[in-house]
Design a protein around this motif. Sequence first.
Motif, PDB file in Angstrom:
ATOM      1  N   LYS A  67       0.799  -1.228   0.000  1.00 42.10           N
ATOM      2  CA  LYS A  67       0.000   0.000   0.000  1.00 42.10           C
ATOM      3  C   LYS A  67       0.830   1.277   0.000  1.00 42.10           C
ATOM      4  O   LYS A  67       0.314   2.347  -0.300  1.00 42.10           O
ATOM      5  CB  LYS A  67      -0.931   0.007   1.217  1.00 42.10           C
ATOM      6  N   SER A  81       0.773   7.063  -1.177  1.00 42.71           N
ATOM      7  CA  SER A  81      -0.217   5.992  -1.261  1.00 42.71           C
ATOM      8  C   SER A  81      -1.562   6.561  -1.699  1.00 42.71           C
ATOM      9  O   SER A  81      -1.849   7.737  -1.479  1.00 42.71           O
ATOM     10  CB  SER A  81      -0.379   5.317   0.104  1.00 42.71           C
ATOM     11  N   ASP A  83      -4.082   4.985  -0.411  1.00 38.62           N
ATOM     12  CA  ASP A  83      -4.815   4.550   0.781  1.00 38.62           C
ATOM     13  C   ASP A  83      -4.443   5.473   1.946  1.00 38.62           C
ATOM     14  O   ASP A  83      -3.418   5.290   2.598  1.00 38.62           O
ATOM     15  CB  ASP A  83      -4.477   3.097   1.101  1.00 38.62           C
TER      16      ASP A  83
END
Length: 130
Positions: A67, A81, A83
């Motif tokens: 991630k 990222s 995320d």
Amino acid sequence: MDFASQIAPFTWDDFEGSVSVTMYTSHKYKAGLFKTRKKEGFDGSGYDWESLAQVFLQEKASDLLEKIDFDSEHLCFVAYSTDKEAMKRFVLMFKEMCENDVLLADIFSRTTPQEPVTEADMKSILERGK
């Protein structure tokens, strides 16, 4: 304490669709640590911080490996990222580790210097792509 203060000298940037954490190496954060292995090629560059972060992820947060990506340069450590929650977890855990000198030294003992991509390397990569 607010989030920015918790992660300093790292900074958080929120972009459309992704987030990043950066730190300019001019801060000299934990410079003494890198001096202990200067003969091995460490100088506290963004590449050195990236190597440290990768070992940290492998050993302490392997679920985040897929991630978190990196795009560091000599003068700047960069992790990014798509995320946001994964990045927030990473930077909080990484900063906590950095403040624990015993744990930091332990993780650093397994870190290897990362060589930056040279101009010759880049030309070779471009030639292979033709």
